[in-house]
Design a protein around this motif. Structure first.
Motif, PDB file in Angstrom:
ATOM      1  N   GLU A  33       0.792  -1.221   0.000  1.00  0.00           N
ATOM      2  CA  GLU A  33       0.000   0.000   0.000  1.00  0.00           C
ATOM      3  C   GLU A  33       0.829   1.278   0.000  1.00  0.00           C
ATOM      4  N   ASP A  34       1.948   1.281   0.646  1.00  0.00           N
ATOM      5  CA  ASP A  34       2.735   2.492   0.854  1.00  0.00           C
ATOM      6  C   ASP A  34       3.853   2.708  -0.154  1.00  0.00           C
ATOM      7  N   GLU A  35       4.203   1.722  -0.911  1.00  0.00           N
ATOM      8  CA  GLU A  35       5.382   1.825  -1.777  1.00  0.00           C
ATOM      9  C   GLU A  35       5.230   2.950  -2.790  1.00  0.00           C
ATOM     10  N   GLY A  36       6.213   3.817  -2.840  1.00  0.00           N
ATOM     11  CA  GLY A  36       6.207   4.937  -3.774  1.00  0.00           C
ATOM     12  C   GLY A  36       5.492   6.174  -3.260  1.00  0.00           C
ATOM     13  N   GLY A  37       4.929   6.082  -2.085  1.00  0.00           N
ATOM     14  CA  GLY A  37       4.208   7.216  -1.521  1.00  0.00           C
ATOM     15  C   GLY A  37       4.992   7.928  -0.440  1.00  0.00           C
ATOM     16  N   LYS A  38       4.361   8.931   0.138  1.00  0.00           N
ATOM     17  CA  LYS A  38       5.005   9.701   1.207  1.00  0.00           C
ATOM     18  C   LYS A  38       4.940   8.964   2.538  1.00  0.00           C
ATOM     19  N   TRP A  39       3.869   8.241   2.766  1.00  0.00           N
ATOM     20  CA  TRP A  39       3.657   7.501   4.004  1.00  0.00           C
ATOM     21  C   TRP A  39       4.056   6.055   3.783  1.00  0.00           C
ATOM     22  N   THR A  40       4.729   5.453   4.729  1.00  0.00           N
ATOM     23  CA  THR A  40       5.089   4.043   4.613  1.00  0.00           C
ATOM     24  C   THR A  40       4.686   3.304   5.883  1.00  0.00           C
ATOM     25  N   TRP A  41       4.545   2.016   5.765  1.00  0.00           N
ATOM     26  CA  TRP A  41       4.300   1.195   6.952  1.00  0.00           C
ATOM     27  C   TRP A  41       5.449   1.365   7.942  1.00  0.00           C
ATOM     28  N   GLU A  42       6.665   1.445   7.401  1.00  0.00           N
ATOM     29  CA  GLU A  42       7.825   1.619   8.274  1.00  0.00           C
ATOM     30  C   GLU A  42       7.745   2.932   9.053  1.00  0.00           C
ATOM     31  N   MET A  45       5.183   2.456  11.858  1.00  0.00           N
ATOM     32  CA  MET A  45       5.665   1.610  12.944  1.00  0.00           C
ATOM     33  C   MET A  45       6.773   2.287  13.759  1.00  0.00           C
ATOM     34  N   GLU A  46       7.582   3.131  13.094  1.00  0.00           N
ATOM     35  CA  GLU A  46       8.637   3.883  13.806  1.00  0.00           C
ATOM     36  C   GLU A  46       8.047   4.733  14.922  1.00  0.00           C
ATOM     37  N   GLU A  47       6.823   5.235  14.723  1.00  0.00           N
ATOM     38  CA  GLU A  47       6.170   6.102  15.712  1.00  0.00           C
ATOM     39  C   GLU A  47       5.740   5.348  16.966  1.00  0.00           C
ATOM     40  N   LYS A  48       5.646   4.049  16.867  1.00  0.00           N
ATOM     41  CA  LYS A  48       5.209   3.238  17.999  1.00  0.00           C
ATOM     42  C   LYS A  48       6.441   2.784  18.781  1.00  0.00           C
ATOM     43  N   GLY A  49       6.460   3.046  20.040  1.00  0.00           N
ATOM     44  CA  GLY A  49       7.625   2.745  20.869  1.00  0.00           C
ATOM     45  C   GLY A  49       7.893   1.269  21.086  1.00  0.00           C
ATOM     46  N   TRP A  50       6.926   0.426  20.828  1.00  0.00           N
ATOM     47  CA  TRP A  50       7.055  -0.994  21.146  1.00  0.00           C
ATOM     48  C   TRP A  50       7.548  -1.858  19.983  1.00  0.00           C
ATOM     49  N   VAL A  51       7.670  -1.292  18.791  1.00  0.00           N
ATOM     50  CA  VAL A  51       7.967  -2.092  17.602  1.00  0.00           C
ATOM     51  C   VAL A  51       9.468  -2.370  17.454  1.00  0.00           C
ATOM     52  N   MET A  53      11.885  -2.693  15.011  1.00  0.00           N
ATOM     53  CA  MET A  53      11.891  -2.280  13.609  1.00  0.00           C
ATOM     54  C   MET A  53      12.673  -3.238  12.718  1.00  0.00           C
ATOM     55  N   ALA A  54      13.753  -3.791  13.196  1.00  0.00           N
ATOM     56  CA  ALA A  54      14.524  -4.730  12.378  1.00  0.00           C
ATOM     57  C   ALA A  54      13.672  -5.958  12.057  1.00  0.00           C
ATOM     58  N   ASP A  55      12.964  -6.467  13.049  1.00  0.00           N
ATOM     59  CA  ASP A  55      12.117  -7.634  12.841  1.00  0.00           C
ATOM     60  C   ASP A  55      10.923  -7.276  11.949  1.00  0.00           C
ATOM     61  N   PHE A  56      10.350  -6.085  12.135  1.00  0.00           N
ATOM     62  CA  PHE A  56       9.238  -5.652  11.294  1.00  0.00           C
ATOM     63  C   PHE A  56       9.673  -5.555   9.828  1.00  0.00           C
ATOM     64  N   ARG A  57      10.837  -4.987   9.586  1.00  0.00           N
ATOM     65  CA  ARG A  57      11.340  -4.880   8.209  1.00  0.00           C
ATOM     66  C   ARG A  57      11.555  -6.256   7.575  1.00  0.00           C
ATOM     67  N   ARG A  58      12.069  -7.198   8.360  1.00  0.00           N
ATOM     68  CA  ARG A  58      12.250  -8.555   7.840  1.00  0.00           C
ATOM     69  C   ARG A  58      10.898  -9.182   7.479  1.00  0.00           C
ATOM     70  N   ALA A  59       9.906  -8.985   8.349  1.00  0.00           N
ATOM     71  CA  ALA A  59       8.569  -9.532   8.086  1.00  0.00           C
ATOM     72  C   ALA A  59       7.972  -8.915   6.826  1.00  0.00           C
ATOM     73  N   MET A  60       8.096  -7.602   6.666  1.00  0.00           N
ATOM     74  CA  MET A  60       7.532  -6.937   5.492  1.00  0.00           C
ATOM     75  C   MET A  60       8.268  -7.334   4.221  1.00  0.00           C
TER      76      MET A  60
END
Length: 70
Positions: A33-42, A45-51, A53-60
């Motif tokens: 959904e986010d690829e090529g746009g201004k907003w990304t899933w990454e 998720m960066e805004e959430k303190g509990w994520v 990020m390395a594991d989230f990027r691997r999953a995505m």
């Protein structure tokens, strides 16, 4: 729902990307959904303190390869 990939906090199932505790879910139809746009899933998720990020990027990365953009 089959688990296709599992990391330390995130998993990819036959339905999409989810946390191991089922806390946050991204439907498989939305992983590109986010690829090529201004907003990304990454960004979101960066805004959430509990994520982990390395594991989230691997999953995505796995999910986007599993379900290529049509």
């Amino acid at each position: 729902m089959a688990t296709l990939w599992s990391g330390s906090q995130w998993k990819v199932t036959s339905s999409g990307v989810d946390t191991l505790e089922n806390k946050y879910f991204i439907e498989k139809s939305r992983v590109h959904e986010d690829e090529g746009g201004k907003w990304t899933w990454e960004d979101q998720m960066e805004e959430k303190g509990w994520v982990d990020m390395a594991d989230f990027r691997r999953a995505m990365t796995f999910a986007r390869a599993k379900w290529p953009r049509k």
